[in-house]
Scaffold this motif. Structure first.
Motif, mmCIF file in Angstrom:
data_model
loop_
_atom_site.group_PDB
_atom_site.id
_atom_site.type_symbol
_atom_site.label_atom_id
_atom_site.label_comp_id
_atom_site.label_asym_id
_atom_site.label_seq_id
_atom_site.Cartn_x
_atom_site.Cartn_y
_atom_site.Cartn_z
ATOM 1 N N VAL A 156 0.867 -1.181 0.000
ATOM 2 C CA VAL A 156 0.000 0.000 0.000
ATOM 3 C C VAL A 156 0.899 1.225 0.000
ATOM 4 O O VAL A 156 1.841 1.308 0.792
ATOM 5 C CB VAL A 156 -0.921 0.004 1.237
ATOM 6 C CG1 VAL A 156 -1.601 1.367 1.394
ATOM 7 C CG2 VAL A 156 -1.968 -1.092 1.123
ATOM 8 N N PHE A 157 0.599 2.192 -0.880
ATOM 9 C CA PHE A 157 1.451 3.365 -1.036
ATOM 10 C C PHE A 157 0.735 4.639 -0.582
ATOM 11 O O PHE A 157 -0.469 4.641 -0.312
ATOM 12 C CB PHE A 157 1.901 3.496 -2.492
ATOM 13 C CG PHE A 157 2.846 2.421 -2.937
ATOM 14 C CD1 PHE A 157 4.209 2.532 -2.695
ATOM 15 C CD2 PHE A 157 2.372 1.280 -3.567
ATOM 16 C CE1 PHE A 157 5.096 1.537 -3.090
ATOM 17 C CE2 PHE A 157 3.243 0.272 -3.971
ATOM 18 C CZ PHE A 157 4.613 0.407 -3.722
ATOM 19 N N GLN A 158 1.481 5.714 -0.521
ATOM 20 C CA GLN A 158 0.980 7.005 -0.049
ATOM 21 C C GLN A 158 -0.242 7.457 -0.840
ATOM 22 O O GLN A 158 -1.202 7.982 -0.273
ATOM 23 C CB GLN A 158 2.084 8.057 -0.150
ATOM 24 C CG GLN A 158 1.694 9.449 0.346
ATOM 25 C CD GLN A 158 1.618 9.529 1.857
ATOM 26 O OE1 GLN A 158 2.501 9.039 2.551
ATOM 27 N NE2 GLN A 158 0.563 10.140 2.367
ATOM 28 N N ARG A 159 -0.211 7.284 -2.145
ATOM 29 C CA ARG A 159 -1.311 7.766 -2.984
ATOM 30 C C ARG A 159 -2.638 7.126 -2.574
ATOM 31 O O ARG A 159 -3.681 7.805 -2.541
ATOM 32 C CB ARG A 159 -1.031 7.467 -4.460
ATOM 33 C CG ARG A 159 -2.072 8.055 -5.404
ATOM 34 C CD ARG A 159 -1.834 7.639 -6.832
ATOM 35 N NE ARG A 159 -2.107 6.222 -7.026
ATOM 36 C CZ ARG A 159 -2.030 5.600 -8.208
ATOM 37 N NH1 ARG A 159 -1.646 6.273 -9.277
ATOM 38 N NH2 ARG A 159 -2.294 4.316 -8.306
ATOM 39 N N GLY B 225 7.320 1.825 3.023
ATOM 40 C CA GLY B 225 8.066 2.579 4.019
ATOM 41 C C GLY B 225 8.063 4.074 3.758
ATOM 42 O O GLY B 225 8.448 4.859 4.627
ATOM 43 N N SER B 226 7.618 4.495 2.576
ATOM 44 C CA SER B 226 7.626 5.916 2.230
ATOM 45 C C SER B 226 6.356 6.637 2.677
ATOM 46 O O SER B 226 6.244 7.854 2.501
ATOM 47 C CB SER B 226 7.784 6.079 0.712
ATOM 48 O OG SER B 226 6.686 5.492 0.030
ATOM 49 N N ILE B 227 5.397 5.911 3.260
ATOM 50 C CA ILE B 227 4.143 6.547 3.681
ATOM 51 C C ILE B 227 4.396 7.481 4.863
ATOM 52 O O ILE B 227 5.062 7.114 5.830
ATOM 53 C CB ILE B 227 3.100 5.480 4.068
ATOM 54 C CG1 ILE B 227 2.683 4.669 2.838
ATOM 55 C CG2 ILE B 227 1.870 6.131 4.697
ATOM 56 C CD1 ILE B 227 1.663 3.592 3.136
ATOM 57 N N ASP B 228 3.850 8.675 4.779
ATOM 58 C CA ASP B 228 3.933 9.649 5.865
ATOM 59 C C ASP B 228 2.783 9.376 6.841
ATOM 60 O O ASP B 228 1.715 9.984 6.750
ATOM 61 C CB ASP B 228 3.842 11.069 5.306
ATOM 62 C CG ASP B 228 3.849 12.137 6.405
ATOM 63 O OD1 ASP B 228 4.204 11.806 7.558
ATOM 64 O OD2 ASP B 228 3.492 13.292 6.094
ATOM 65 N N GLN B 229 3.009 8.467 7.789
ATOM 66 C CA GLN B 229 1.934 8.060 8.687
ATOM 67 C C GLN B 229 1.545 9.176 9.648
ATOM 68 O O GLN B 229 0.370 9.303 10.018
ATOM 69 C CB GLN B 229 2.337 6.798 9.453
ATOM 70 C CG GLN B 229 2.590 5.604 8.538
ATOM 71 C CD GLN B 229 2.489 4.270 9.261
ATOM 72 O OE1 GLN B 229 1.686 4.111 10.167
ATOM 73 N NE2 GLN B 229 3.301 3.310 8.852
ATOM 74 N N GLU B 230 2.495 10.000 10.068
ATOM 75 C CA GLU B 230 2.158 11.117 10.945
ATOM 76 C C GLU B 230 1.265 12.124 10.229
ATOM 77 O O GLU B 230 0.314 12.663 10.810
ATOM 78 C CB GLU B 230 3.433 11.792 11.442
ATOM 79 C CG GLU B 230 4.250 10.948 12.414
ATOM 80 C CD GLU B 230 5.422 11.719 12.983
ATOM 81 O OE1 GLU B 230 5.530 12.938 12.681
ATOM 82 O OE2 GLU B 230 6.216 11.127 13.730
ATOM 83 N N GLY B 231 1.564 12.378 8.959
ATOM 84 C CA GLY B 231 0.750 13.309 8.189
ATOM 85 C C GLY B 231 -0.671 12.814 7.997
ATOM 86 O O GLY B 231 -1.618 13.606 7.937
ATOM 87 N N LEU B 232 -0.834 11.489 7.925
ATOM 88 C CA LEU B 232 -2.166 10.920 7.741
ATOM 89 C C LEU B 232 -3.031 11.061 8.982
ATOM 90 O O LEU B 232 -4.247 10.897 8.916
ATOM 91 C CB LEU B 232 -2.055 9.436 7.360
ATOM 92 C CG LEU B 232 -1.473 9.138 5.976
ATOM 93 C CD1 LEU B 232 -1.306 7.631 5.793
ATOM 94 C CD2 LEU B 232 -2.366 9.714 4.882
#
Length: 229
Positions: free
Chosen positions: A119-122, A149-156
């Protein structure tokens, strides 16, 4: 003999209990029960069994888990096939969190992915847009595979329609913790899986991938040049 799952019209699963919703962004608490089975072959077997289910049967497993985590009024949004039209437009389950004046709508997008599909950021960003459009206060993105690993989980997790992520490893750990899909002695709960498969109307991941592989093979064969005599 297993008692039938208490389900309402349109595939809804009735709430079997209530309690505070789990805080998914905090580390999972692992009991001695979980520690034992997480060190055995049970997690791999369970993850593989989830991939073998028809998509709507897999959704029922996720719905049972959400109920255990404290969500109410959990129901399927309409999608039943692993690959096909999603009438709800981007989410697979709808639920309610909280009660009374503080209750809020939650939507969940569920991925039946293997360990090679991430699963990716998009996808997470698109789900946030879906949550806002549908009037949901927050969203869940649940996969049986890994997260990039590139997902910005804090931003989500910003206040506007936060998106909570559950990876395949976390999903399996939660299912084992709540004994969904596994029995008390760590065996797969085949009685539950058999019941859900019997009630399912959707297709499986293997149905779609198998058909695609057969089509590609047919195309390849028809394009093989004939040898000149």
């Amino acid at each position: 003999m297993r008692a039938p799952i208490d389900s309402g019209p349109n595939g809804d699963i009735k709430n079997q209990g209530s309690g505070p919703a789990a805080k998914l962004i905090q580390p999972l608490l692992v009991t001695s029960f979980n520690t034992y089975f997480m060190n055995s072959k049970t997690p791999n077997k369970l993850q593989q069994r989830l991939l073998e289910l028809p998509f709507d049967a897999y959704l029922q497993i996720i719905a049972l888990l959400l109920i255990k985590l404290g969500y109410r009024d959990v129901r399927l949004a309409g999608r039943t096939d692993w690959k096909g039209r999603n009438r709800a437009g981007g989410y697979d389950l709808v639920a309610t969190l909280g009660c009374g004046l503080s209750s809020r709508k939650v939507v969940a997008q569920v991925k039946q992915f293997d360990t090679e599909s991430r699963v990716f950021q998009r996808q997470a960003d698109e789900l946030r847009g879906v949550a806002i459009r549908s009037g949901a206060a927050e969203a869940l993105l649940i996969t049986s595979g890994p997260l990039s690993g590139s997902i910005d989980q804090e931003g989500l997790l910003l206040p506007l329609a936060p998106v909570h992520l559950i990876s395949g490893d976390q999903l399996v750990e939660l299912l084992i913790s709540h004994q969904i899909g596994v029995t008390a002695n760590g065996a797969l709960d085949e009685a539950l899986f058999a019941q859900l498969e019997q009630e399912a109307v959707g297709n499986r991941q293997s149905d779609c991938l198998g058909a695609k592989s057969e089509l590609l093979l047919t195309v390849a064969v028809t394009r093989v040049p004939r040898s000149r005599s």
